[in-house]
Write a protein that holds these residues in place. Structure first.
Motif, PDB file in Angstrom:
ATOM      1  N   ASP A 481      35.448  32.806  36.811  1.00  0.00           N
ATOM      2  CA  ASP A 481      36.443  32.294  35.648  1.00  0.00           C
ATOM      3  C   ASP A 481      37.137  33.656  35.044  1.00  0.00           C
ATOM      4  OD1 ASP A 481      35.469  29.905  35.837  1.00  0.00           O
ATOM      5  OD2 ASP A 481      34.317  29.910  34.108  1.00  0.00           O
ATOM      6  N   ARG A 482      36.252  34.982  35.085  1.00  0.00           N
ATOM      7  CA  ARG A 482      37.163  36.053  34.894  1.00  0.00           C
ATOM      8  C   ARG A 482      37.944  36.540  35.871  1.00  0.00           C
ATOM      9  NH1 ARG A 482      33.728  41.684  32.958  1.00  0.00           N
ATOM     10  NH2 ARG A 482      35.845  42.951  32.499  1.00  0.00           N
ATOM     11  N   ARG A 485      41.110  34.259  35.490  1.00  0.00           N
ATOM     12  CA  ARG A 485      42.013  34.634  34.394  1.00  0.00           C
ATOM     13  C   ARG A 485      42.752  36.070  34.641  1.00  0.00           C
ATOM     14  NH1 ARG A 485      37.509  32.915  31.338  1.00  0.00           N
ATOM     15  NH2 ARG A 485      36.860  35.162  31.081  1.00  0.00           N
ATOM     16  N   GLN A 488      45.680  35.308  36.987  1.00  0.00           N
ATOM     17  CA  GLN A 488      46.814  34.656  35.955  1.00  0.00           C
ATOM     18  C   GLN A 488      47.664  35.660  35.324  1.00  0.00           C
ATOM     19  OE1 GLN A 488      44.871  31.726  33.937  1.00  0.00           O
ATOM     20  NE2 GLN A 488      44.444  30.231  35.488  1.00  0.00           N
TER      21      GLN A 488
END
Length: 489
Positions: A481-482, A485, A488
């Motif tokens: 998830d990190r 992000r 992104q």
């Protein structure tokens, strides 16, 4: 007509609290204080062990025999030759209670998913109160001491008390959704620790009159609590809807996790979800590793629960009432630990890594407490620290994590698994705790208290080992998830 779903409040700042109504508050408080009263009466037994041991052994063999113990009793009712035998039997009683409690949890969880939770909960509270009154108060008033009677009553008490925890967790799971569950359940799971504190206070307040009055006070309060629950508890938002549908023509209003659902009267009622089977619940993802981890952790937690006042009184020579009051600092640490760690797990979106860090620190805290000096202030500080790192994870597994497991996506629409899953997790934990109580009394009598603490450290490490795959999985998910992000941005 289709269901119309309208949020109570759209503001993100107030959304967390605005999703709850006064029905949520009543459910929270009634289930909270139900378990407070149950644990207060359960704590009474551990708080008066020194007095019971003195009462069961000849006065000449027991220097700690209090003044209220009638000396003439020992010609007729000499249960044990010395205090060591009495102490060993107290450990046997703890083991008997926890084994029957564990067996009862496996059954009561399944029953709770198939019957009205309010009836099962009230029956457990009131029935257990009666048994405790007979065990601790009536037998002493009648001056009747019998090993087999004590064992039989404690088996029955374990079975009756097992009906309470799966029911209260299921009710909380019905009223509170996954959003903020770690914090809400972390706060709510302080009920056991608050009950321990209340039990210690009540026992120490009336102990000078005789240990039978400690049992009397807590059993009466517990019975009264069962009556209040029977007449006042709503077990789910659906019951609110059923009540309103009788007072409002043509519509049913149901509050579910902060959303109000209006169902028109001409619509066919939705099918009630079927309860999941015991074996199906055991095979759900995460249930087995958390159950085994809880078996190790509950062994340590309940050893403090059952033996801490006894240890403080015998090891440091403090009066029994002083030891009872000092022991509450372990529960204070557990209350704070469960709430803070639950909040952190909500913020992270993961539970296992929080547990792992806390349990590692708990091992260090146990080493520190085992070398505590005979100073009450230092002992209280070390107790609170130990309770923070042991009681906190214990509260999380038995409440928030059990609710997560009972509401996971693998159920595919079946919502009637909460009590069953909770019973499995807590039942497996109680089996470990039951075996541990006899081992604690055995290790202490043969090797001393220091070896008992080494035993606790090993069991705490075992908790980490059992959830290690879950820890690795959740840490990898957090890392992915990190990275996502970062890409992104």
């Amino acid at each position: 007509l289709s269901l119309l779903v309208t949020p109570v409040m759209s503001s993100p700042c107030c959304g967390f609290l605005a999703q709850y109504t006064h029905h949520h508050l009543v459910a929270f408080l009634l289930t909270f204080f139900s378990y407070v009263l149950l644990h207060a009466s359960r704590k009474t037994f551990s708080n008066v062990k020194v007095s019971i041991s003195a009462q069961w052994t000849p006065s000449a063999q027991n220097a700690s025999s209090p003044a209220f113990s009638p000396g003439e009793t020992w010609e007729e009712n000499n249960l044990f030759a010395d205090s060591d035998e009495a102490t060993l039997f107290l450990g046997v009683l703890d083991t008997i209670f926890l084994f029957s409690y564990a067996v009862g949890l496996y059954m009561s969880g399944v029953i709770g998913d198939r019957m009205n939770l309010r009836y099962v909960l009230s029956f457990g509270l009131c029935g257990s109160a009666i048994v405790e009154f007979v065990f601790g108060t009536l037998t002493e008033w009648l001056q009747f001491y019998n090993i087999y009677l004590y064992c039989g009553l404690w088996v029955l008490n374990g079975l009756l008390q097992s009906a309470v925890w799966p029911c209260v967790v299921a009710v909380m799971g019905n009223w509170f959704g996954k959003s903020g569950r770690g914090f809400v359940f972390g706060l709510w799971s302080a009920c056991a620790s608050v009950g321990n504190i209340l039990g210690a206070f009540l026992a120490s307040s009336v102990l000078k009159y005789g240990y039978e009055y400690a049992f009397l006070v807590t059993s009466v309060l517990q019975f009264a609590g069962g009556v209040v629950v029977f007449f006042g508890l709503l077990t789910s938002p659906k019951e609110v809807g059923e009540y309103w549908s009788e007072t409002e023509e043509g519509s049913e209003e149901v509050c579910d996790g902060g959303y109000y659902t209006i169902q028109q009267g001409d619509e066919e009622p939705r099918e009630t979800p079927k309860a999941i089977g015991f074996c199906q619940a055991f095979c759900l993802p995460g249930v087995l590793p958390y159950s085994l981890a809880y078996a190790c952790l509950k062994l340590v937690n309940y050893s403090f629960f059952f033996w801490l006042p006894f240890y403080l009184s015998r090891n440091f020579g403090w009066k029994e009432a002083q030891a009872d009051r000092l022991s509450v600092w372990y529960d204070v640490g557990g209350i704070i630990g469960g709430t803070i760690q639950g909040l952190i797990s909500d913020c992270m979106g993961k539970r296992a890594p929080v547990l792992a860090v806390s349990l590692l620190l708990a091992m260090g805290a146990l080493v520190g407490y085992s070398h505590s000096p005979p100073d009450q202030v230092v002992n209280a500080a070390l107790l609170a620290t130990t309770g923070f790192f042991i009681g906190g994870p214990s509260n999380m597994i038995s409440s928030a994590i059990s609710a997560d497991l009972g509401r996971q996506e693998a159920l595919r629409g079946s919502q009637e698994a909460l009590a069953t899953v909770t019973g499995i997790v807590d039942g497996t934990g109680s089996i470990g705790a039951a075996a541990g109580q006899y081992l604690v009394s055995l290790i202490e009598s043969k090797l001393g208290w220091m070896c008992v603490f080494y035993f606790f450290i090993v069991m705490t490490g075992g908790s980490i080992v059992f959830i290690l795959p879950l820890i690795v999985t959740e840490i990898r998910a957090m890392w992915r998830d990190r990275q996502a992000r970062t890409h992104q941005l």
